[in-house]
Design a protein around this motif. Structure first.
Motif: not given
Lengths: 131, 444, 486
Positions: B67, B69, B71, B78, B405, B429-430, B434
């Motif tokens: 879960d 993210k 970056l 991703d 993150v 997906t971001v 976020i």
């Protein structure tokens, strides 16, 4: 595959131990592969050519012939310069299978005709094939 | 053991046919001097449920949970993987077959790869694509060697220093034992390759750039192609993010001769960097110099359409040391995956998705600038970019990690002069939420 | 025609992707934008690729139909010699799909990915234990990639000693990847003829080995399925002349728990995880080709390497003698995880057992078929046996005909026309995961085909009869290549 007595080996050509032939025509000569060579290779799918102007020594590799599952190098029977390539083979390589003598591969200007003496006559070539 | 079907009685019966007493007697041809002195030192076998427990323990050692993210892109992205992909690629007819040496029993793989080749060629604007090779890095190394093969007598290639650092390292590894020379081209202030540095480089077989490059910058491929062709060099375009070509001009239309790169974005999980997908395409006239497998269309004895591996005379199993490459396999299942992904997205979907990636990155960039950060290179970018901050980013990164993150890749390890600058990536997906969380922490 | 297990099923035709679909359909929903649209320089924008638009159902049916035209290990026996088509355990795929693993980014700081690093570290240890060598790199993405890594190490090793060696010995039974990998590193392959018994002759090696020769590449067991009985003497000859011994581990499935490669004199070996360690072949890949080396060559292995210290596992890139990086990241990690899972399920005893049964199956087939097919080297084999079509020449039936006919009986054909030293070779590798009953049926099928070759050869010439397509025209495909659709 053909038996040796089924092969078409014209008189008046000179042959190499690598199964090329050469025919002198004035101050030029044409070069191809023998019926034996095309039969051994099977369906030819691609003929890789040198460029016009390229020079090779006797016995040097000047291109390749490809069937589906094999590659065979072609060697120049006489020292010389490439003056023409048989463009028809680019689109129709199967012509070499159809008639390997009518469908020569390259035309050359030989540098030294005395090299002919080192090549095989049809009888000598037959002896080679009969091993 | 459940994978070993022989009963003791069957073993006895078979030994009798072979004419030996026991299983160990089968190894009579192995001389005593070659034998192991003791058993292999391996952990005791586990049942499935013991293994699952063990793997749960390994998963728990990963600080980055599903879960989170991340970056970071930098060659591994991703993107959302639709459920149809695992459903289709786990079909064991695809999964448990091998290279389609017997085409009559492998038409599924062959048509699937033919479709992959076609969609790849269309995506990249090239005439032909191969059935894939290992990954983006080896694809670039192979492309450089192919450039040298085509150019015949030239032995030098130039490669942009904005190409992924790992790709350049792999190319150097491939070049090390050869007498070929690899020179690197510097980067200008806007983050693009400095093509002026080609001046004075003689006898170049090939010039390679990446676009979008490692800094996310969209290169001027037309200018790079012109500069390469002016020197009669083969122009190679590399990529790590093929999604970009849903939006951007494709490399073929800009004059590329060979296009290669990594296709992981197309439905393949990041999986710690592999397996990926080396996509590889070129102009028709160079196809006989191309490495790797190729699938071609033909007909069967009844005249029906079918597919076979073709132009095999380029390859190692026929031409041995004179082959165009030593590669034997391809990334079959990954190529199939990318084919399914391209089919599922379609032309319309690919365009929309690419646009969304672009917009998110632009939003992120603008918000970072508003929060006081600087964008290091002025050139246009796709979904990655390089950022600098007016104070240390480390505490921010630590706070963000607590908020699940992983923010940005510090570049000092790859480019010393870019120390404390960060490469960020955002994809579909971001969420904006976020991005706003990151901005909030940057402002704090 | 008894014993034919193929039958006529409902196999459906399916056009090419771009022959179906409708503009505006979608097979994947793109999320709505939650950010404002941004401006972009019109000069950068392209037209977008000309892809068909398909629905999710279109895509699912398309690929499901395609899959039904394929044959895999899960469908039936796949005795493709030298490829070790053993059963691919499903638990391995489950393990590789663990979300923490499958979604891990390859450039995370070491502290954040201790789990994946631990898998790599332990797998390195396991592969060292299986081969008997000391150090391992997991980066090579396939067997041929491992060979290339090995040849890079050969070159780096000789260079470090101040020599440039330009040749390498390669037996005439070797895979084509061997000479091709060596040539990439500037090494000219020198073929070594195998002896009349199908094995390398130490005298032949001694005659060819000299100060310009970097070493030898040996596949052991070799591609005839025979263990190179003189390997220790051969390695001695090569080492005495300053060379190295490369082992092609393609056939490791024969000798796990039996041979110690270090004691055999091997300095470097690659393993094919997709062969010996049961990872799925995926229609041609991805595989993995880790390389194992003896201690003296450890310093040349690719970077980065996984090491372990007080603080845990970390990647070490500081190895000045290394040949460099060979993969963008850490190799085909998803395949490494599957092999790890396989080794943990099997343990030492079952791996050893697997080799025993693989060799038993091959020898059993050899004994049962040698009255039917010509067996050029009649001696105990390892994990595979090689026949030829010599006895079928009289009926104008070839290896290809028999191979195609096997399909009608429900078997994938063996490897054919390789190794090159046997004319019309038929190379059968059953692997340990085939039961006696399945092997007996395969043998029966082959006997039936041999009978047909004699009595009804036309059946073989037209085979296969029950596949989706008949024999395909490979000549036309190569003469006028059509590599992309329109």
């Amino acid at each position: 595959m053909k038996e040796i007595n089924e092969l078409n080996l014209p008189d008046g050509l000179r042959y190499t131990r690598d199964h090329e032939w050469v025919k002198i025509m004035g101050d030029a000569a044409i070069v191809g592969i023998s019926d034996y060579a095309q039969d051994q290779l099977g369906d030819i799918v691609y003929v890789e050519m040198p460029e016009v102007g390229d020079e090779f020594k006797q016995g040097e590799e000047f291109g390749t012939l490809e069937s589906v599952k094999a590659v065979s190098e072609t060697y120049l029977p006489l020292t010389g310069e490439i003056i023409e390539i048989n463009e028809a083979l680019a689109d129709a390589p199967e012509l070499v299978n159809k008639d390997p003598y009518e469908n020569w591969i390259v035309r050359i200007r030989p540098a030294d005709l005395s090299e002919l003496d080192s090549l095989l006559t049809v009888d000598e070539y037959l002896d080679l094939l009969n091993g | 053991m459940r994978y070993l079907p022989h009963t003791d009685d069957e073993i006895q019966a078979m030994l009798q046919v072979v004419g030996v007493e026991g299983l160990e007697d089968l190894f009579a041809p192995v001389p005593g001097g070659c034998r192991r002195k003791e058993a292999m030192d391996l952990p005791a076998p586990m049942t499935e449920w013991e293994l699952k427990d063990h793997v749960r323990g390994l998963a728990a050692m990963m600080k980055v949970k599903p879960d989170f993210k991340v970056l970071i892109g930098a060659g591994s992205y991703d993107h959302h993987i639709p459920a149809i992909i695992p459903a289709l690629t786990s079909r064991s007819e695809f999964l448990t077959s091998y290279t389609p040496y017997q085409p009559e029993m492998a038409q599924g793989t062959l048509q699937g790869i033919f479709e992959y080749q076609t969609l790849t060629a269309r995506l990249l604007g090239m005439d032909v694509a191969n059935a894939s090779i290992y990954d983006g890095a080896s694809a670039l190394a192979e492309a450089l060697l192919m450039g040298i093969r085509i150019s015949k007598k030239k032995k030098k290639v130039a490669i942009s220093s904005a190409v992924h650092p790992h790709y350049r390292q792999v190319a150097r590894t491939y070049f090390r034992p050869t007498d070929f020379e690899l020179v690197e081209l510097p980067v200008t202030a806007d983050g693009r390759t400095d093509l002026a540095a080609l001046e004075g480089l003689e006898d170049l077989a090939a010039v390679a750039v990446q676009s979008p490059n490692f800094f996310g910058i969209i290169e001027d491929l037309g200018a790079a192609a012109a500069a390469a062709h002016q020197r009669e060099a083969i122009f190679i375009t590399c990529f790590t993010e093929p999604l970009a070509y849903g939006l951007l001009k494709n490399p073929g239309s800009c004059g590329a001769d060979i296009v290669c790169g990594e296709g992981q974005s197309f439905g393949i999980p990041r999986c710690f960097g592999g397996p990926g997908l080396g996509m590889f395409a070129c102009r028709q006239q160079y196809v006989r110099s191309m490495p790797g497998r190729l699938v071609g269309q033909t007909t069967d004895l009844d005249g029906r359409r079918g597919y076979v591996l073709t132009l095999s005379t380029r390859e190692q199993h026929i031409r041995r040391e004179k082959a165009t490459s030593n590669i034997c396999s391809n990334q079959g299942l990954c190529a199939m995956t990318a084919g399914i992904y391209m089919a599922a997205l379609g032309g319309t979907g690919l365009r929309e998705l690419a646009r969304l990636n672009y917009d998110k990155a632009e939003y992120f960039k603008a918000e970072l600038v508003r929060a006081g950060a600087g964008i290091c290179f002025a050139g246009p970018t796709f979904n990655e970019f390089v950022v600098e901050f007016d104070r240390s980013f480390r505490p921010v990164a630590r706070r963000l990690l607590r908020k699940k993150v992983v923010a940005g890749l510090e570049l000092g390890g790859h480019y010393p002069r870019l120390k404390d600058k960060y490469l960020f990536c955002v994809t579909e997906t971001v969420s904006r939420e976020i991005i706003d969380t990151v901005i909030e922490e940057v402002r704090r | 025609m008894k014993n034919v297990s193929a039958t006529v099923g409902l196999i459906l035709n399916e056009p090419l992707l771009w022959e179906k679909g409708q503009k505006g359909r979608r097979g994947m929903d793109v999320p709505a934008a939650d950010v404002p649209p941004a401006g972009i320089d019109a000069g950068l924008i392209g037209e977008g690729p000309d892809f068909p638009d398909l629905s999710e159902v279109d895509v699912i049916r398309h690929y499901t139909r395609l899959s039904q035209w394929n044959f895999g290990v899960d469908t039936g026996m796949y005795p493709l010699g030298s490829c070790t088509m053993k059963y691919n355990p499903k638990i391995n795929d489950t393990v590789a799909a663990t979300p923490e693993i499958a979604a891990s980014h390859p450039m995370l700081p070491d502290a954040l990915c201790q789990g994946t690093l631990k898998i790599m570290y332990e797998l390195q240890d396991y592969l060292a234990a299986v081969t008997g060598l000391d150090a391992v790199s997991l980066q090579p993405a396939a067997g041929a990639h491992g060979e290339l890594t090995g040849m890079l190490i050969f070159a780096a090793y000789h260079k470090s000693r101040g020599f440039r060696r330009t040749k390498i010995l390669i037996p005439d039974t070797a895979h084509g990847t061997n000479p091709a990998s060596a040539a990439l590193c500037g090494l000219q392959p020198v073929p070594v003829p195998s002896g009349p018994d199908g094995m390398l002759d130490p005298e032949a090696v001694a005659r060819l080995m000299d100060e310009q020769t970097a070493g030898i590449m040996v596949t052991n067991p070799n591609t005839l399925g025979l263990f190179e009985e003189n390997i220790i003497r051969i390695a001695g000859i090569v080492h005495d002349a300053g060379g190295l011994v490369y082992g092609d581990g393609a056939n490791m499935n024969a000798v796990m728990g039996v041979a110690d490669l270090k004691r055999c004199g091997v300095d470097i070996v690659h393993l094919n995880l997709h062969k010996t360690f049961s990872t799925p072949h995926g229609g041609g890949g991805p595989g993995a080709g880790p390389v194992c080396v003896v201690e003296a060559l450890r310093k040349f292995l690719p970077v980065p390497r996984v090491v372990r210290d007080k603080r845990g596992y970390r990647l070490d890139g500081n190895c000045p003698d290394s040949v460099g990086r060979i993969h963008a990241f850490h190799g085909n990690f998803g395949i490494l995880v599957r092999a790890y899972s396989y080794i943990r399920c099997m343990g030492a005893e079952n791996l050893h057992r697997a080799s025993q049964l693989a060799v038993l199956n091959a020898n059993y087939i050899k004994e049962k078929l040698k009255g039917e097919l010509h067996l050029p080297y009649d001696r105990p084999c390892m994990h595979e046996c090689v026949f030829s079509d010599l006895w079928q020449h009289a009926y104008k039936v070839s290896t290809l005909d028999m191979a195609k006919r096997l399909m009608d009986f429900g078997y994938h054909p063996p490897t054919i026309y390789f190794p090159l030293v046997v004319g019309g070779a038929i190379m059968i590798e059953p692997t340990e995961t085939e039961s006696k009953a399945d092997i007996d049926r395969f043998i029966e099928a082959f006997c039936e085909i041999v009978r047909e070759a004699k009595e009804e050869p036309e059946i073989l010439h037209g085979a296969p009869h029950l596949c989706k397509v008949k024999r395909l025209d490979e000549t036309a495909a190569a003469r006028h290549p059509c590599l992309t659709g329109c």
